[in-house]
Design a protein around this motif. Structure first.
Motif, PDB file in Angstrom:
ATOM      1  N   GLY A 176      16.723  23.835 -11.612  1.00  0.00           N
ATOM      2  CA  GLY A 176      15.699  23.143 -12.184  1.00  0.00           C
ATOM      3  C   GLY A 176      14.186  23.581 -11.810  1.00  0.00           C
ATOM      4  O   GLY A 176      13.809  24.287 -10.762  1.00  0.00           O
ATOM      5  N   ASN A 232      21.892  23.911 -18.415  1.00  0.00           N
ATOM      6  CA  ASN A 232      22.300  22.438 -17.928  1.00  0.00           C
ATOM      7  C   ASN A 232      21.408  21.490 -18.510  1.00  0.00           C
ATOM      8  O   ASN A 232      20.241  21.411 -18.110  1.00  0.00           O
ATOM      9  CB  ASN A 232      22.040  22.560 -16.341  1.00  0.00           C
ATOM     10  CG  ASN A 232      22.417  21.147 -15.736  1.00  0.00           C
ATOM     11  OD1 ASN A 232      22.964  20.089 -16.529  1.00  0.00           O
ATOM     12  ND2 ASN A 232      22.451  21.165 -14.439  1.00  0.00           N
ATOM     13  N   PRO A 233      22.223  20.690 -19.458  1.00  0.00           N
ATOM     14  CA  PRO A 233      21.364  19.835 -20.340  1.00  0.00           C
ATOM     15  C   PRO A 233      20.858  18.516 -19.652  1.00  0.00           C
ATOM     16  O   PRO A 233      20.026  17.799 -19.924  1.00  0.00           O
ATOM     17  CB  PRO A 233      22.521  18.944 -21.183  1.00  0.00           C
ATOM     18  CG  PRO A 233      23.865  19.817 -20.939  1.00  0.00           C
ATOM     19  CD  PRO A 233      23.762  20.493 -19.832  1.00  0.00           C
ATOM     20  N   ASP A 234      21.269  18.522 -18.147  1.00  0.00           N
ATOM     21  CA  ASP A 234      20.421  17.304 -17.308  1.00  0.00           C
ATOM     22  C   ASP A 234      19.272  18.010 -16.786  1.00  0.00           C
ATOM     23  O   ASP A 234      18.504  17.093 -16.238  1.00  0.00           O
ATOM     24  CB  ASP A 234      21.466  17.180 -16.039  1.00  0.00           C
ATOM     25  CG  ASP A 234      23.020  16.501 -16.518  1.00  0.00           C
ATOM     26  OD1 ASP A 234      22.897  16.133 -17.666  1.00  0.00           O
ATOM     27  OD2 ASP A 234      23.973  16.669 -15.812  1.00  0.00           O
ATOM     28  N   LEU A 235      18.948  19.209 -16.805  1.00  0.00           N
ATOM     29  CA  LEU A 235      17.666  19.357 -16.410  1.00  0.00           C
ATOM     30  C   LEU A 235      16.426  19.554 -17.592  1.00  0.00           C
ATOM     31  O   LEU A 235      16.971  20.030 -18.642  1.00  0.00           O
ATOM     32  CB  LEU A 235      17.823  20.774 -15.802  1.00  0.00           C
ATOM     33  CG  LEU A 235      18.941  20.961 -14.782  1.00  0.00           C
ATOM     34  CD1 LEU A 235      19.090  22.522 -14.278  1.00  0.00           C
ATOM     35  CD2 LEU A 235      18.103  20.241 -13.210  1.00  0.00           C
ATOM     36  N   TYR A 291      16.901  26.991 -14.790  1.00  0.00           N
ATOM     37  CA  TYR A 291      17.617  26.424 -15.612  1.00  0.00           C
ATOM     38  C   TYR A 291      19.230  25.889 -15.174  1.00  0.00           C
ATOM     39  O   TYR A 291      20.007  25.600 -15.461  1.00  0.00           O
ATOM     40  CB  TYR A 291      18.023  27.064 -16.855  1.00  0.00           C
ATOM     41  CG  TYR A 291      17.064  27.043 -18.267  1.00  0.00           C
ATOM     42  CD1 TYR A 291      15.903  25.815 -17.867  1.00  0.00           C
ATOM     43  CD2 TYR A 291      17.072  27.104 -19.467  1.00  0.00           C
ATOM     44  CE1 TYR A 291      15.012  25.441 -18.949  1.00  0.00           C
ATOM     45  CE2 TYR A 291      16.167  26.881 -20.509  1.00  0.00           C
ATOM     46  CZ  TYR A 291      15.262  26.019 -20.042  1.00  0.00           C
ATOM     47  OH  TYR A 291      14.378  25.835 -21.248  1.00  0.00           O
TER      48      TYR A 291
END
Lengths: 418, 293
Positions: free
Chosen positions: A206, A295-298, A203
């Protein structure tokens, strides 16, 4: 002249002979499994019972050992050419290790003949395949996430579990202020600590990076791993964990959550089987929430484990083993097992109503995200030894994590021949 | 006649020899062979790699750690059971009713398997409700409580103490047996000469117990070198190798990390160390045979 006595003797003789003949007609299926707890043994025995009723030609010879002993025992019996006909095994790196030694029977034909694609979801199937062939027939799936005591959360003013990392941290601090340790961890046998490492790396760096690390394509001394460890350390330093994690095993940690000493524990769904066995009520005494997104991008994933069955290449009764496998995959057996063990069924034709509200949540979550095995099932056994030691070392004194990472990387260099 | 006896001896020895060769000598030779390979203990194929496994030991910090722990354990094995066993034997020597009861009580640990002893001591060391921490809290020293088996600085000593508990009982029995062979005339003569109890013990009894002492020390050292069960139950060498001895380290390398070749090399080193101890023991005990002449 047939006296009464001769008659009785004859009758006993005939009955005994029939008994011997019946036994001779039955083929033995020798099984070794790691469901050695009372609950596990009882549920297994129940499944063997229904198997015997449906298949009178076979008799199951049941053997079990605790997880840690099993890991050694099964390899010794296989290497000593004295294997069982079928054995329980963790899908992932451990199965790969036995496959690479040519010690397992490929079950690809068994899979195709019985159209297992129709009942086993693709995500679960991926854990069955090694070097292009099926070697591990899944029995159940476990999801790792937070299992918590709703009363403790409510006392600290939280009715709903956290969804983001910030919410998680706020809640943790509120629990500490309320005099409760937020997190219980029993890392005496090391592996319960691995899920912290898994989620921290997956998290923050990635899931792809984590897979590279597991395969020896990234280094434990990488900045990505350092960031994850620093994050984990901040939780320990912040008083989030119950003290002396290495002095307890996972059931101790489960007890600490159940009795309200701690609020939650990061564990697999098998904890529900333990709690149900102790009379706790799902949804009332305990509940589940997935590891909060950091991390919302992962990509959102779940860590967990898949237990399955493997048939040794030297099995003396592979047909019996396959008959037993088919029985284990039947919706009835899967339902019995899932309910008895606190696991998610490996097949998709089990009625979802068998699940408790908590298991339903875990099942729904599993249906939405990608599945990744936990640490000791994702990397080779010798590497896992090094990593597991690092986690225990970390829980003892997180301040030295840079040294631990360097030592673990030394193991990785040796294991992966980097 | 002599020839016939020899034939009979050979016949009677054949079976034990066969068993000894097949379960002791052959595995030893095969361990020696595997110590020169990179076998993982599982695959069918492996390579001969010469002395690499032995070379690896010199740079392996975990091997150095296991050697250090083994030395600590050996020193403890020489001192603790010997002193404790001797003190118990001297105190309980005699035929009184209480002496017999106490002898039985102190003898009890020998009849328990080390697995049971390990489990009992796990409970004694348990951080929340274990006997030690409860006692410490009871006497107002709660600040001294520890998670004894979970801290690397205590785990090894905690296991050694549990092991000593049984080993001391064994030492006591050997010393008690030794005390019966101390000639009473000597003790009486010393008493008539006006020697105090302490003087008699120090100058007469203990020197005459030399054969028993050699047995106690040798057994202690040999048992400490091969101690594995109690460690396996209590810590498995952990936390993170802090309580590894050579036997545990060998097991972890062979069966957890699947370095069977390296594990075999460690086994050979352990065997050689034990061999030296046994040779020294036989030398000493032969020299002491004439003590009572």
């Amino acid at each position: 002249m047939l006296t009464k006595r001769t008659f009785v003797v004859l009758l006993i003789g005939i009955l005994a002979l029939m008994g011997v003949m019946a036994a001779a007609a039955q083929e033995e299926v020798g099984i070794v499994h790691y469901y050695s707890s009372t609950l596990g043994q009882e549920t297994m025995a129940q499944l063997f019972g229904t198997f015997a009723e449906a298949n009178p030609g076979y008799v199951v010879v049941d053997n079990s050992a605790g997880h840690e002993d099993f890991k050694t025992q099964i390899l010794v019996t296989i290497a000593g050419n004295n294997p069982p006909d079928i054995f329980s095994y963790w899908a992932g790196a451990r199965t790969q290790f036995v496959v690479d030694a040519d010690r397992l029977l490929p079950l690809t034909d068994f899979w195709t003949e019985n159209n297992l694609d129709d009942i086993i979801p693709a995500g679960v199937k991926s854990a069955a395949i090694y070097n292009g062939e099926v070697y591990n027939i899944p029995m159940n799936v476990h999801v790792v996430g937070f299992f918590y005591n709703p009363k403790v959360l409510a006392d600290a003013g939280f009715d709903t579990p956290p969804a983001t990392w910030d919410e998680f941290m706020t809640m943790g601090q509120a629990l500490i202020d309320n005099g409760v340790a937020p997190i219980a961890l029993g890392s005496m046998n090391r592996w319960p600590a691995q899920y912290w490492f898994d989620y921290m790396v997956s998290y923050t760096a990635g899931a792809d990076y984590r897979q590279q690390l597991m395969a020896g394509e990234a280094a434990y001394t990488d900045e990505e791993v350092q960031v994850a460890m620093e994050m984990w350390k901040s939780l320990v330093d912040g008083g989030f964990f119950v003290e002396n994690a290495n002095a307890y095993d996972w059931t101790d940690a489960a007890d600490q959550v159940a009795n309200g000493t701690a609020a939650m524990t990061l564990m697999g769904t098998w904890i529900t089987g333990y709690w149900d066995g102790n009379g706790l009520v799902a949804g009332e005494d305990y509940d589940f929430f997935p590891f909060p997104v950091m991390n919302p991008d992962l990509p959102v994933i779940t860590h967990g484990s898949i237990d399955g069955w493997a048939v040794p290449a030297g099995s003396s009764n592979p047909d019996g083993a396959k008959a037993l496998l088919l029985h284990m995959l039947s919706p009835e057996a899967q339902a019995t097992w899932a309910q008895g063990q606190g696991a998610l069924a490996a097949v998709n034709n089990v009625d979802a109503s068998i699940y408790s509200p908590v298991m339903k949540k875990a099942s729904d979550y599993l249906g939405q995200v990608a599945f990744l095995s936990g640490y000791d099932l994702s990397t080779t056994p010798p590497m896992a030894e090094g990593g597991l030691n690092m986690f225990a070392q970390f829980m003892n004194d997180p301040s030295g994590y840079m040294d631990y990472l360097t030592q673990t990387e030394e193991v990785a260099v040796e294991v992966f021949g980097k | 006649m002599a020839k016939q006896r020899r034939i009979w001896a050979a016949i009677f020895l054949a079976l034990p020899m066969f068993i000894y060769v097949s379960i002791v000598i052959l595995p030893l030779i095969s361990s020696f062979y595997y110590s020169f390979t990179d076998w993982n203990g599982f695959n069918a194929d492996f390579n001969l790699i010469g002395f690499k496994n032995y070379e690896k030991m010199f740079s392996d910090r975990l091997f150095a750690n296991a050697i250090g722990n083994t030395i600590i354990w050996t020193i403890a094995a020489v001192l603790l059971p010997t002193i404790g066993g001797l003190a118990l034997a001297l105190t309980l020597h005699g035929r009184g009713f209480f002496s017999r009861i106490y002898k039985s009580l102190f003898y009890l640990p020998i009849s328990l398997s080390l697995v049971v002893i390990g489990q009992v001591w796990i409970w004694i060391y348990q951080p929340d409700w274990g006997l030690i921490n409860i006692t410490l809290e009871g006497i107002g020293r709660g600040d001294l409580t520890q998670a004894w088996l979970a801290r690397p600085q205590y785990a090894l000593y905690a296991v050694i103490l549990a092991w000593t508990w049984q080993q001391t009982a064994l030492a006591m029995v050997i010393f008690l047996a030794g005390l019966t062979s101390v000639p009473p005339e000597l003790l009486e003569a010393a008493e008539i000469d006006g020697a105090s109890y302490w003087q008699v013990t120090r100058r007469v009894t203990i020197p005459l117990l030399a054969p028993a002492t050699v047995v106690v020390i040798a057994l202690g050292v040999i048992n400490s070198l091969k101690s594995f069960d109690v460690l396996y139950i209590m810590t498995r060498g952990g936390p993170f190798h802090s309580s590894d001895n050579l036997a545990m380290f060998m097991y972890n390398e062979s069966f957890q990390k699947y370095n069977m070749g390296y594990g075999s090399a460690i086994a050979i080193v352990l065997f050689l160390i034990t061999l030296v101890v046994i040779v020294v023991y036989f030398r000493l005990s032969t020299n002491l045979e004439h003590l009572y002449d």
